[in-house]
Design an enzyme around this catalytic site. Structure first.
Site, PDB file in Angstrom:
ATOM      1  N   HIS A   1       0.875  -1.178   0.000  1.00 52.41           N
ATOM      2  CA  HIS A   1       0.000   0.000   0.000  1.00 52.41           C
ATOM      3  C   HIS A   1       0.912   1.228   0.000  1.00 52.41           C
ATOM      4  O   HIS A   1       1.996   1.194   0.598  1.00 52.41           O
ATOM      5  CB  HIS A   1      -0.830   0.122   1.274  1.00 52.41           C
ATOM      6  CG  HIS A   1      -1.725  -1.026   1.593  1.00 52.41           C
ATOM      7  ND1 HIS A   1      -1.288  -2.166   2.215  1.00 52.41           N
ATOM      8  CD2 HIS A   1      -3.059  -1.188   1.418  1.00 52.41           C
ATOM      9  CE1 HIS A   1      -2.315  -2.976   2.395  1.00 52.41           C
ATOM     10  NE2 HIS A   1      -3.402  -2.410   1.918  1.00 52.41           N
TER      11      HIS A   1
ATOM     12  N   ASP B   1       2.379   1.990   3.323  1.00 48.74           N
ATOM     13  CA  ASP B   1       3.353   1.018   3.869  1.00 48.74           C
ATOM     14  C   ASP B   1       4.745   1.475   3.504  1.00 48.74           C
ATOM     15  O   ASP B   1       5.693   1.326   4.278  1.00 48.74           O
ATOM     16  CB  ASP B   1       3.215  -0.379   3.243  1.00 48.74           C
ATOM     17  CG  ASP B   1       1.824  -0.954   3.342  1.00 48.74           C
ATOM     18  OD1 ASP B   1       1.095  -0.552   4.249  1.00 48.74           O
ATOM     19  OD2 ASP B   1       1.493  -1.822   2.497  1.00 48.74           O
TER      20      ASP B   1
ATOM     21  N   HIS C   1     -11.074 -14.153   3.876  1.00 49.79           N
ATOM     22  CA  HIS C   1     -12.297 -13.396   3.578  1.00 49.79           C
ATOM     23  C   HIS C   1     -13.402 -14.341   3.096  1.00 49.79           C
ATOM     24  O   HIS C   1     -14.584 -14.127   3.393  1.00 49.79           O
ATOM     25  CB  HIS C   1     -12.023 -12.331   2.513  1.00 49.79           C
ATOM     26  CG  HIS C   1     -11.011 -11.305   2.941  1.00 49.79           C
ATOM     27  ND1 HIS C   1     -10.598 -10.280   2.125  1.00 49.79           N
ATOM     28  CD2 HIS C   1     -10.338 -11.143   4.097  1.00 49.79           C
ATOM     29  CE1 HIS C   1      -9.705  -9.535   2.756  1.00 49.79           C
ATOM     30  NE2 HIS C   1      -9.525 -10.051   3.963  1.00 49.79           N
TER      31      HIS C   1
ATOM     32  N   ASP D   1     -10.725 -11.592  10.895  1.00 50.40           N
ATOM     33  CA  ASP D   1      -9.725 -11.825   9.863  1.00 50.40           C
ATOM     34  C   ASP D   1      -8.362 -12.032  10.538  1.00 50.40           C
ATOM     35  O   ASP D   1      -7.607 -11.084  10.721  1.00 50.40           O
ATOM     36  CB  ASP D   1      -9.716 -10.568   8.980  1.00 50.40           C
ATOM     37  CG  ASP D   1      -9.087 -10.779   7.624  1.00 50.40           C
ATOM     38  OD1 ASP D   1      -8.877 -11.935   7.245  1.00 50.40           O
ATOM     39  OD2 ASP D   1      -8.826  -9.773   6.953  1.00 50.40           O
TER      40      ASP D   1
ATOM     41  N   ASP E   1      -5.804 -13.630   9.398  1.00 47.08           N
ATOM     42  CA  ASP E   1      -4.708 -13.571   8.421  1.00 47.08           C
ATOM     43  C   ASP E   1      -3.525 -14.456   8.804  1.00 47.08           C
ATOM     44  O   ASP E   1      -2.373 -14.001   8.868  1.00 47.08           O
ATOM     45  CB  ASP E   1      -4.218 -12.124   8.239  1.00 47.08           C
ATOM     46  CG  ASP E   1      -5.198 -11.262   7.457  1.00 47.08           C
ATOM     47  OD1 ASP E   1      -6.068 -11.819   6.769  1.00 47.08           O
ATOM     48  OD2 ASP E   1      -5.084 -10.026   7.538  1.00 47.08           O
TER      49      ASP E   1
HETATM   50  C1  XLS Z   1      -7.527  -6.661   4.614  1.00 47.60           C
HETATM   51  C2  XLS Z   1      -7.114  -6.874   3.231  1.00 47.60           C
HETATM   52  C3  XLS Z   1      -5.899  -6.056   2.792  1.00 47.60           C
HETATM   53  C4  XLS Z   1      -5.825  -6.070   1.302  1.00 47.60           C
HETATM   54  C5  XLS Z   1      -5.030  -4.942   0.731  1.00 47.60           C
HETATM   55  O1  XLS Z   1      -8.333  -7.377   5.167  1.00 47.60           O
HETATM   56  O2  XLS Z   1      -6.889  -8.232   3.032  1.00 47.60           O
HETATM   57  O3  XLS Z   1      -4.755  -6.532   3.403  1.00 47.60           O
HETATM   58  O4  XLS Z   1      -5.288  -7.263   0.840  1.00 47.60           O
HETATM   59  O5  XLS Z   1      -5.555  -3.701   1.050  1.00 47.60           O
HETATM   60 NI    NI Z   2      -7.483 -10.599   5.489  1.00 48.09          NI
HETATM   61 NI    NI Z   3      -5.957  -9.188   1.439  1.00 49.23          NI
END
Ligand code: XLS
Ligand code: NI
Ligand code: NI
Length: 447
Positions: free
Chosen positions: A109, A112, A279, A315, A317
């Protein structure tokens, strides 16, 4: 000469190049299954998988959560005197990490890579300064940009949305950021540009004009697409669906919703789906379902490779580790024709208590190995064609005669009903789900 990049200072000093050592190896800092040069079908593993490191999780996020402060040391920030200096150190750390790992791509981003300035113009200048430095490092290392994006969710100005903000001024500020991020992506030879609608949704319908917000989102994306194409951007635009979080409801809810939106606004020629495993899970689907839905529509693009924790509702991740999931995911990817502009971007973070410098490496190594296994399993599933053969047979009644006529949309209901009347009894046939599940387990073990 070392085959990795080191900037002014080495940030992962005790770690060298990560190499393939094979399944027998007990070295946690070696690949067990990901052998970049190994051919699977017609392509090398690395060309099938196109791994990318996510700048934000790996070099920006510090392990903080709603209950506590950051826990990850990030020496590249600690040893800098100004935010711009920290940004350059971060760039060094990132390129050192990516080249030691042997990933070919990264994704970022705008915020970032470069800090927000006091004005929009200063923010853009900061980004341009860092992009010039990133370009040099890309040239020196051969690392490429999978996609760029703009962070339209962290700054307080986006608390009510970005492209869907009820205040036009914020929409314009978001556009200012997107324009600069598109320029940066083009400058770095990015193969894609992603829109994840961080705050494009609502917290309450009581204060929201849902119809206008969705129309504004479309106008915004059309304008961004037109600008990028005018500037010569040839890559893919991606929408990354997510059903909720941080909003209660996000407009890019899931793949099916996004497909409808893209087609309705005529964006389906330029946009593809960037599908994130976690997601998918939040939307009540599984990863395979989302990939297959995009493939069926011809809109598959790229993947945010991670996983959720099914017992948490958010999320998380996490790094992917389930062969079952990666096998089905790669089966969908291969059947979609494989990646073109897209790849497997590790939009994943190490846990808050994973605080050793090796943890970031081990997390990526595990994820890359998991997808290498998935690729091999998927390739077996495809070449054996027992599964696709079964499905083909199951639908054979549509391949000729009246079934084919119906499939082409050439049959009126009266005619169809008349045939039904003549056929009488039909349809009592096993779906063979258990047999196919057993078969999948055989493929997983390579038998
Ligand atoms: C957040 C998103 C983000 C996107 C990029 O949940 O996954 O990381 O991949 O903005
Ligand atoms: Ni995510
Ligand atoms: Ni993402």
């Amino acid at each position: 000469m070392e085959d990795y990049y080191v900037g002014n200072k080495e940030y992962f000093p005790k770690i060298g190049k990560i190499r393939y050592e094979g399944p027998e190896s007990d070295n946690p800092l070696a690949f067990k299954y990901y052998d970049p040069e190994k051919k699977v079908g017609k392509k090398k593993m690395k060309d099938h998988l196109r791994f990318a490191v996510a700048y934000w999780h790996s070099f920006c996020a510090d392990g903080s959560d709603p209950f506590g402060a950051g826990t990850h040391p990030h020496p590249w920030i600690a040893d800098a005197k100004t935010p711009m200096e920290a940004a350059e150190h971060k760039l060094d750390a990132a390129f050192e990490f990516i080249t030691k790992l042997g990933a070919e791509f990264y994704a970022f981003h705008d915020r970032d890579m470069a800090p927000e300035g006091a004005t929009p113009a200063e923010s853009e200048m900061n980004l341009q300064t860092l992009v010039a430095k990133a370009k040099k490092r890309q040239r020196a290392t051969g690392v490429k940009l999978l996609w760029g994006t703009a962070n339209l969710f962290s700054h307080p100005r986006f608390m009510n949305g970005a492209a869907t903000n009820p205040d036009f001024k914020v929409v314009a500020l978001a556009a200012n950021q997107v324009k600069a991020a598109i320029d940066a992506t083009i400058e770095l030879g990015g193969q894609g540009y992603t829109f994840w609608g961080g705050r494009e949704g609502y917290m309450s319908l009581l204060n929201t004009d849902l119809k206008r917000e969705k129309e504004h989102l479309a106008s915004f994306l059309i304008a961004a697409r037109d600008y990028a194409r005018k500037q010569g951007f040839k890559g893919a635009f991606y929408i990354e669906p997510k059903p909720m979080e941080p909003t209660k409801h996000q407009y890019d809810y899931d793949v099916e919703t996004v497909i409808g939106f893209l087609r309705y606004y005529g964006l389906d020629k330029d946009f593809r789906l960037n599908i994130e495993a976690n997601h998918a899970e939040l939307a009540g689907h599984d990863f395979y379902h989302e990939l297959e839905t995009a493939r069926a529509a011809g809109l598959f693009g790229s993947v945010d490779a991670n996983r959720g924790e099914p017992r948490n509702g958010w999320d998380t991740d996490q790094f992917p580790s389930s062969y079952y999931e990666t096998a089905l995911a790669m089966y969908a990817v291969l059947r979609a024709g494989g990646f073109t502009t897209g790849g497997l971007n590790f939009d994943a973070k190490i846990r808050r208590n994973s605080i050793d410098p090796t943890d970031l490496f081990e997390a990526h190594i595990g994820g890359m190995d998991a997808f290498a296994v998935g690729l091999e399993v998927a390739s077996r599933m495809l070449s054996d064609s027992k599964l696709s053969g079964f499905i083909k047979k199951r639908y054979a009644s549509f391949d000729s005669g009246d079934g084919a006529k119906f499939e082409k949309g050439q049959m009126k209901l009266e005619e169809l009903a008349k045939l039904g009347n003549d056929y009488g009894k039909a349809g009592i046939v096993s779906g063979k789900q258990e047999r196919l599940e057993n078969l999948l387990n055989q493929y997983l073990l390579g038998l």
